[in-house]
Motif scaffolding. Structure first.
Motif, PDB file in Angstrom:
ATOM      1  N   UNK A 123       0.841  -1.196   0.000  1.00  0.00           N
ATOM      2  CA  UNK A 123       0.000   0.000   0.000  1.00  0.00           C
ATOM      3  C   UNK A 123       0.879   1.250   0.000  1.00  0.00           C
ATOM      4  N   UNK A 124       0.326   2.335  -0.481  1.00  0.00           N
ATOM      5  CA  UNK A 124       1.080   3.587  -0.503  1.00  0.00           C
ATOM      6  C   UNK A 124       1.386   4.061   0.913  1.00  0.00           C
ATOM      7  N   UNK A 125       0.465   3.841   1.851  1.00  0.00           N
ATOM      8  CA  UNK A 125       0.709   4.271   3.227  1.00  0.00           C
ATOM      9  C   UNK A 125       1.906   3.528   3.818  1.00  0.00           C
ATOM     10  N   UNK A 126       1.954   2.205   3.616  1.00  0.00           N
ATOM     11  CA  UNK A 126       3.103   1.434   4.123  1.00  0.00           C
ATOM     12  C   UNK A 126       4.385   1.856   3.424  1.00  0.00           C
ATOM     13  N   UNK A 127       4.288   2.139   2.124  1.00  0.00           N
ATOM     14  CA  UNK A 127       5.466   2.616   1.394  1.00  0.00           C
ATOM     15  C   UNK A 127       5.950   3.944   1.969  1.00  0.00           C
ATOM     16  N   UNK A 128       5.020   4.825   2.301  1.00  0.00           N
ATOM     17  CA  UNK A 128       5.387   6.114   2.897  1.00  0.00           C
ATOM     18  C   UNK A 128       6.149   5.916   4.207  1.00  0.00           C
ATOM     19  N   UNK A 129       5.686   4.991   5.029  1.00  0.00           N
ATOM     20  CA  UNK A 129       6.366   4.740   6.304  1.00  0.00           C
ATOM     21  C   UNK A 129       7.815   4.304   6.072  1.00  0.00           C
ATOM     22  N   UNK A 130       8.010   3.400   5.098  1.00  0.00           N
ATOM     23  CA  UNK A 130       9.369   2.945   4.797  1.00  0.00           C
ATOM     24  C   UNK A 130      10.242   4.041   4.237  1.00  0.00           C
ATOM     25  N   UNK A 131       9.681   4.880   3.349  1.00  0.00           N
ATOM     26  CA  UNK A 131      10.464   5.958   2.746  1.00  0.00           C
ATOM     27  C   UNK A 131      10.816   7.043   3.759  1.00  0.00           C
ATOM     28  N   UNK A 132       9.905   7.352   4.648  1.00  0.00           N
ATOM     29  CA  UNK A 132      10.184   8.362   5.667  1.00  0.00           C
ATOM     30  C   UNK A 132      11.287   7.883   6.610  1.00  0.00           C
ATOM     31  N   UNK A 133      11.314   6.591   6.870  1.00  0.00           N
ATOM     32  CA  UNK A 133      12.399   6.060   7.698  1.00  0.00           C
ATOM     33  C   UNK A 133      13.711   6.045   6.928  1.00  0.00           C
ATOM     34  N   UNK A 134      13.661   5.632   5.654  1.00  0.00           N
ATOM     35  CA  UNK A 134      14.884   5.527   4.850  1.00  0.00           C
ATOM     36  C   UNK A 134      15.484   6.886   4.554  1.00  0.00           C
ATOM     37  N   UNK A 135      14.656   7.851   4.187  1.00  0.00           N
ATOM     38  CA  UNK A 135      15.183   9.148   3.741  1.00  0.00           C
ATOM     39  C   UNK A 135      15.406  10.121   4.887  1.00  0.00           C
ATOM     40  N   UNK A 136      14.430  10.186   5.782  1.00  0.00           N
ATOM     41  CA  UNK A 136      14.501  11.179   6.856  1.00  0.00           C
ATOM     42  C   UNK A 136      14.825  10.563   8.209  1.00  0.00           C
ATOM     43  N   UNK A 137      14.925   9.226   8.273  1.00  0.00           N
ATOM     44  CA  UNK A 137      15.290   8.577   9.520  1.00  0.00           C
ATOM     45  C   UNK A 137      14.200   8.624  10.576  1.00  0.00           C
ATOM     46  N   UNK A 138      12.923   8.777  10.177  1.00  0.00           N
ATOM     47  CA  UNK A 138      11.821   8.834  11.136  1.00  0.00           C
ATOM     48  C   UNK A 138      11.339   7.414  11.426  1.00  0.00           C
ATOM     49  N   UNK A 139      11.293   7.049  12.703  1.00  0.00           N
ATOM     50  CA  UNK A 139      10.799   5.720  13.057  1.00  0.00           C
ATOM     51  C   UNK A 139       9.429   5.482  12.454  1.00  0.00           C
ATOM     52  N   UNK A 140       9.152   4.250  12.055  1.00  0.00           N
ATOM     53  CA  UNK A 140       7.915   3.979  11.334  1.00  0.00           C
ATOM     54  C   UNK A 140       6.675   4.228  12.184  1.00  0.00           C
ATOM     55  N   UNK A 141       6.722   3.873  13.461  1.00  0.00           N
ATOM     56  CA  UNK A 141       5.544   4.140  14.299  1.00  0.00           C
ATOM     57  C   UNK A 141       5.316   5.632  14.463  1.00  0.00           C
ATOM     58  N   UNK A 142       6.414   6.398  14.563  1.00  0.00           N
ATOM     59  CA  UNK A 142       6.294   7.848  14.688  1.00  0.00           C
ATOM     60  C   UNK A 142       5.818   8.464  13.380  1.00  0.00           C
ATOM     61  N   UNK A 143       6.327   7.951  12.246  1.00  0.00           N
ATOM     62  CA  UNK A 143       5.887   8.453  10.937  1.00  0.00           C
ATOM     63  C   UNK A 143       4.396   8.193  10.743  1.00  0.00           C
ATOM     64  N   UNK A 144       3.929   6.994  11.110  1.00  0.00           N
ATOM     65  CA  UNK A 144       2.515   6.679  10.995  1.00  0.00           C
ATOM     66  C   UNK A 144       1.656   7.605  11.843  1.00  0.00           C
ATOM     67  N   UNK A 145       2.127   7.889  13.050  1.00  0.00           N
ATOM     68  CA  UNK A 145       1.389   8.794  13.938  1.00  0.00           C
ATOM     69  C   UNK A 145       1.300  10.193  13.333  1.00  0.00           C
ATOM     70  N   UNK A 146       2.417  10.684  12.805  1.00  0.00           N
ATOM     71  CA  UNK A 146       2.427  12.036  12.220  1.00  0.00           C
ATOM     72  C   UNK A 146       1.528  12.116  10.988  1.00  0.00           C
ATOM     73  N   UNK A 147       1.539  11.074  10.161  1.00  0.00           N
ATOM     74  CA  UNK A 147       0.677  11.078   8.981  1.00  0.00           C
ATOM     75  C   UNK A 147      -0.796  11.056   9.385  1.00  0.00           C
ATOM     76  N   UNK A 148      -1.128  10.225  10.345  1.00  0.00           N
ATOM     77  CA  UNK A 148      -2.522  10.129  10.776  1.00  0.00           C
ATOM     78  C   UNK A 148      -2.992  11.406  11.459  1.00  0.00           C
ATOM     79  N   UNK A 149      -2.073  12.141  12.071  1.00  0.00           N
ATOM     80  CA  UNK A 149      -2.426  13.402  12.729  1.00  0.00           C
ATOM     81  C   UNK A 149      -2.270  14.598  11.794  1.00  0.00           C
ATOM     82  N   UNK A 150      -2.063  14.329  10.498  1.00  0.00           N
ATOM     83  CA  UNK A 150      -1.965  15.386   9.475  1.00  0.00           C
ATOM     84  C   UNK A 150      -0.833  16.377   9.745  1.00  0.00           C
ATOM     85  N   UNK A 151       0.286  15.844  10.241  1.00  0.00           N
ATOM     86  CA  UNK A 151       1.447  16.694  10.483  1.00  0.00           C
ATOM     87  C   UNK A 151       2.441  16.670   9.316  1.00  0.00           C
ATOM     88  N   UNK A 152       2.245  15.752   8.366  1.00  0.00           N
ATOM     89  CA  UNK A 152       3.122  15.651   7.204  1.00  0.00           C
ATOM     90  C   UNK A 152       2.285  15.746   5.933  1.00  0.00           C
TER      91      UNK A 152
END
Length: 613
Positions: free
Chosen positions: A115-144
């Motif tokens: 899914x694109x959402x799961x891909x986003x979590x992996x890319x945010x960790x790979x490129x920006x070093x954001x932990x996947x659980x934290x990236x998911x939280x930020x996306x769901x809270x409309x911070x990214x």
């Protein structure tokens, strides 16, 4: 993020003379979600007012901050996306409630099941070093707010599926829908390959440059005589309506590398573009890098190399061709030195050489080090029969046998640098620590049972304790990761692996020492006291070796072996970072932190089609 946007804009070819790009609204390219209004394909495109900025379009209430950008190759889609990112970032800094834009390339989406959402979590960790659980939280809270470039760079056989997955994400689960999104794609690929509307609220098409804009460009560069020639060649004038080609042509002309007769001898549009890219290569390699007369007088010819000799033109070309082919095979546009994998090797002979060198590094370097450590530990514990020299010899022989076995029968593994770790008691970190402890307990229990059956209960207890300690160390390595990690320097991941290798080994030693006293207390009841130092010393040495291996030693050995094979085949020098930095000076690559990319995907594709000598 701010650094990435600023540096990419500063290194853009468009930065020499900034061009205001025209746009026209083409909402029939999209299918507005949850709307009863259907936009018909027959509707005419609507040109936007001259001087309209992309952020003004993106902020229109009816578009709901969801936009598709289409255009021809080199039309300025990515530059327009960077301009939007700059404006959105400025707004997010001023108002903390606004989402932060993140730049990602869809070219790395390769799994049709993902899914694109799961891909986003992996890319945010790979490129920006954001932990996947934290990236998911930020996306769901409309911070990214994702800005997605390169839908056309997805593997052709997967582009339709990617569009379906994008639509699933855009209108799917409420918590995962984006608060806003921008998607860029070439017009031709969107029409012929993607072949379906996206569930967005609007679309724009980046218009070609006008004749007046082209003329103004040549006037600013004082190339009015060149403009007279361009006017007489309609094919050249048509190609120069793309900002990328206009910028390249301007540089080529200032270096005197363009021949109108050679241009006109090319019959097809593809051949003409190839000629322009070839002349751009010649122009970039011929331009003077140092203009300061004082630096020239001191013999400085490059910011990267200073007074040292710069790489030869064949060496630069060879390195760029290799990099372009490697990126094309991986469907990627960004190069990180520490992320290079053995899959970059081309021939079977190269792959065998890599595996053998890797095995020898593990054996001939790791073996003697562990032998010395073991000998030293045994000496400190009163066991004088082996000593440092004996430990070195045993380690060397054992390492050689182990290394050859890995080199001859081992499998190629993905290189995973151990970059950073800090104490972080997030849910993900706790889960990893518990999982590692569980694995260490199971492994230690198995070793303990085997040791108990063969040598007695206390040996089994030793194996169990070592397994627990190893599980804890492994948890520290893979569980206590930093929330956000950014690569600021080339090959930073491997350099950090070296540092962490010694840090974690020290931690392992500190944790293990108390357990050695426990073993020394219990073992006299079972075995002869003379062999106790050997048992404890061997166990401690084995634990330290495992820590070195897991905490970066394995990744370092793999990387050294790969870099040596690349150097031997003249694909990449030992100081690869210097050559890549030199290519940024030559306007062939862009660099942001430790990441490199070609000035444009067309240039990457151009080098990828060349023969690798």
């Amino acid at each position: 993020m701010r650094t990435e946007v600023q540096e990419r804009l500063a290194q853009s070819l468009h930065n020499a003379v900034w061009l205001t790009l025209g746009m026209e609204q083409q909402d029939y390219r999209v299918e507005r979600p949850f709307s009863a209004t259907v936009v018909q394909p027959s509707q005419s495109p609507e040109p936007l007012a001259a001087g309209t900025r992309i952020v003004e379009v993106f902020n229109r209430p009816e578009l709901n901050s969801q936009l598709l950008i289409l255009g021809e190759p080199g039309a300025g889609k990515t530059t327009m996306m960077l301009e939007l990112a700059e404006d959105l970032l400025r707004r997010a800094i001023a108002d903390k409630t606004e989402p932060i834009p993140v730049l990602l390339s869809l070219s790395s989406w390769k799994n049709p099941q993902q899914s694109i959402f799961d891909w986003l979590l992996g890319e945010l960790k790979e490129k920006y070093g954001i932990r996947q659980d934290l990236a998911g939280q930020w996306l769901e809270e409309n911070q990214l707010l994702p800005l997605l470039d390169g839908l056309d760079e997805v593997a052709p056989q997967h582009q339709q599926v990617c569009a379906v997955k994008l639509n699933d994400w855009l209108i799917g689960e409420l918590g995962q829908r984006p608060c806003g999104v921008l998607i860029c794609c070439r017009r031709e690929e969107f029409e012929q390959v993607v072949q379906q509307p996206l569930s967005l609220y609007g679309a724009i098409y980046v218009q070609p440059l006008t004749v007046g804009q082209i003329e103004d460009y040549f006037t600013q560069f004082e190339l009015q005589d060149v403009w007279q020639t361009v006017q007489q060649d309609k094919a050249l004038q048509e190609i120069l309506t793309k900002p990328l080609f206009l910028s390249m042509f301007g540089l080529v002309q200032t270096q005197g590398k363009f021949s109108i007769s050679n241009w006109q001898s090319r019959s097809t549009s593809e051949d003409k573009i190839k000629y322009l890219l070839d002349t751009y290569w010649e122009a970039t390699m011929s331009r003077t890098l140092i203009t300061d007369p004082h630096q020239k007088q001191r013999g400085i010819c490059s910011k990267t190399y200073g007074k040292k000799p710069v790489p030869t033109r064949p060496a630069v070309r060879q390195a760029l061709v290799f990099a372009a082919k490697m990126l094309s095979r991986e469907s990627s546009t960004e190069l990180l030195i520490e992320n290079m994998q053995p899959t970059a090797l081309i021939t079977r002979r190269q792959k065998r050489a890599y595996q053998l060198i890797y095995g020898l590094i593990i054996g001939l370097i790791g073996g003697p080090i562990i032998g010395l450590i073991g000998g030293l530990i045994l000496e400190l514990m009163g066991e004088q029969s082996i000593g440092l020299i004996g430990g070195l010899i045993i380690g060397l022989i054992g390492g050689l046998i182990y290394g050859l076995s890995i080199g001859l029968i081992g499998r190629q593994e993905i290189i995973k640098p151990v970059e950073e770790f800090t104490i972080s008691m997030s849910l993900e970190a706790r889960q990893k620590i518990l999982r590692s402890l569980r694995e260490g307990l199971v492994g230690g229990l198995a070793a303990g049972l085997l040791g108990g059956l063969m040598y007695g209960l206390m040996y089994g207890l030793g194996g169990l304790i070592i397994g627990l300690i190893y599980g804890l160390i492994r948890g520290l390595i893979f569980g206590l990761n930093r929330d956000i990690r950014t690569r600021l320097k080339p090959n930073q991941g491997i350099k950090n692996s070296v540092k962490n290798m010694f840090i974690v080994s020290g931690i392992a030693l500190v944790i293990a020492l108390p357990f050695t006293f426990i073993l020394k207390y219990f073992l006299p009841n079972v075995v002869d006291s003379e062999v106790i130092p050997s048992i404890v010393g061997t166990s401690l040495t084995f634990l330290i070796w495992l820590s070195l291996y897991q905490a970066g030693g394995n990744a370092l050995s793999q990387h050294i072996a790969l870099r040596f094979v690349l150097y031997w085949n003249r694909y990449a020098p030992l100081r690869y970072d210097l050559l890549l930095n030199y290519c940024t000076e030559r306007l062939l690559l862009q660099r942001v932190g430790g990441r490199y990319r070609f000035m444009h995907k067309l240039l990457q594709d151009h080098f990828a089609r060349m023969d690798l000598g």
